[in-house]
Design a protein around this motif. Sequence first.
Motif, short mmCIF file in Angstrom:
data_model
loop_
_atom_site.label_atom_id
_atom_site.label_comp_id
_atom_site.label_asym_id
_atom_site.label_seq_id
_atom_site.Cartn_x
_atom_site.Cartn_y
_atom_site.Cartn_z
N PRO A 165 0.82 -1.23 0.00
CA PRO A 165 0.00 0.00 0.00
C PRO A 165 0.84 1.27 0.00
CG PRO A 165 -0.89 -1.60 1.54
CD PRO A 165 0.44 -2.12 1.10
N SER A 166 1.94 1.26 0.78
CA SER A 166 2.81 2.43 0.82
C SER A 166 3.48 2.67 -0.52
CB SER A 166 3.86 2.27 1.92
OG SER A 166 3.26 2.15 3.19
N ALA A 167 3.90 1.57 -1.19
CA ALA A 167 4.53 1.71 -2.50
C ALA A 167 3.53 2.25 -3.53
CB ALA A 167 5.08 0.36 -2.96
N GLN A 168 2.29 1.77 -3.46
CA GLN A 168 1.28 2.27 -4.38
C GLN A 168 1.01 3.75 -4.14
OE1 GLN A 168 0.21 0.61 -6.88
NE2 GLN A 168 0.99 -1.40 -6.31
N ALA A 169 0.97 4.15 -2.86
CA ALA A 169 0.75 5.56 -2.54
C ALA A 169 1.91 6.42 -3.02
CB ALA A 169 0.54 5.73 -1.04
N LEU A 170 3.15 5.93 -2.84
CA LEU A 170 4.32 6.67 -3.30
C LEU A 170 4.29 6.86 -4.82
CD1 LEU A 170 7.28 5.20 -1.23
CD2 LEU A 170 6.80 7.62 -1.54
N GLY A 171 4.05 5.76 -5.54
CA GLY A 171 4.03 5.85 -6.99
C GLY A 171 2.92 6.76 -7.49
#
Length: 429
Positions: free
Chosen positions: A160-166
């Motif tokens: 989820p954090s990676a998706q939010a960052l991207g």
Amino acid sequence: MDEDSGRATETRRSWRSVLGKVVLDTRPLQYPAYRRLWTSSIVTSVGAQFSAVAVPKQLYDLTGNSAYVGLAGIFGLVPLLVFGLWGGAVADIVDRRKLLLVTNSGLAATAILLWLVAASGTGSVWLVLVLFALQQTCFAVNMPTRSAAIARIIPAPLLPSAQALGSTVFQLGSVVGPLLAGVLLPLLGLSVLYLVDALALTVAVWAVFRLPALPPLEGAPTKAGLRSVIDGFRYLATHPVLLASFLMDIIAMVFGMPRALFPELAERVYGDPPGGGAALGWLYAAIPLGAFVFGVLSGWLHRILRHGVGVTIGVLVWGVAIIGFGLADSLWLGVLFLAIGGGADLVSMVYRSSMLQAAATDEMRGRIQGVFTVVVAGGPRLADVLHGSGGAAIGAQATIAAGGVLVVVCALAAALLIPAFWRYRAPTA
């Protein structure tokens, strides 16, 4: 002094604790491969938005009719349907880094061709549409490959954090790009926008070149034919929660994405000059602006495990915001509603993407992401057709408001008919 110093230290710790729970979670950037993939998006997202503004503007300038702008949706949708599914199957049988290199190079090449067409003054609507279709073909293969690579380079709890960052980086580019396009259009013309896009995509090729090899794992298929694509759909059929996530996105985007009407609204409602101006840039920037602001404050998203609830609420807020945009009587009020919708869409996207990454095995992940690409990118192109024809028939603002109403009604119906989606919880390990 010691007591005062202790209080100051405690205050700083309290603020850091609060910020740590609210501000964007950056832990995925500790992984070098993800950091390279993420960094390349910073450069390319601005350039990509230049083309996103330039193509519909060029079509509207050539024809003066929003229906032709909507027609671009068909030329973008067909390659996405065909090559999005096939590209996801290919991503499961080859080194994903090599496939990213090929498709990024294709994106850069089509941007150069669009630049040459605009710079030469060629007035062919159909040539622009064909080049746009070629660009979307490369995009259709690139996106599932890029998405499928993420779960190979970071742990599942950080998805989820990676998706939010991207998404936050992409949205930043989506804000800056249209605003710059609105300023540069009357000064430098369309051709410069395409040229900047081409240069940015060339930088992305170098960033992808520095990624590690991502060959298929043991058990992966060896062919990417029709049977492989069908296997992906069979896999989805056993996961109704994932099917529901696709349905929610289709509802939100097909009925509620009014971008095909932005050129008409900018010129006829908000007073832009015929050659383009600031209002057009603000309309294209508003949704990603809201998503970017919300993304910066998304540190709490990974703490919520009820992803089905998050998607549903996000889609409902999006629909209400689109209704408000359709009824808005000023540019800044319209921009505000679009920004609210952008924030809601980011929440929905983060949870939908995380559900797909966590639920699929690696040998199926490319095909699942291929379907995801078709839904996410194809939905707005269907919306281009519907909104373009609707705007020509009943007016732009009435079409937009009606679409927002359909989003709310259909999303509520889907949540009631598929209770398992509402109850879905993300895995904790």
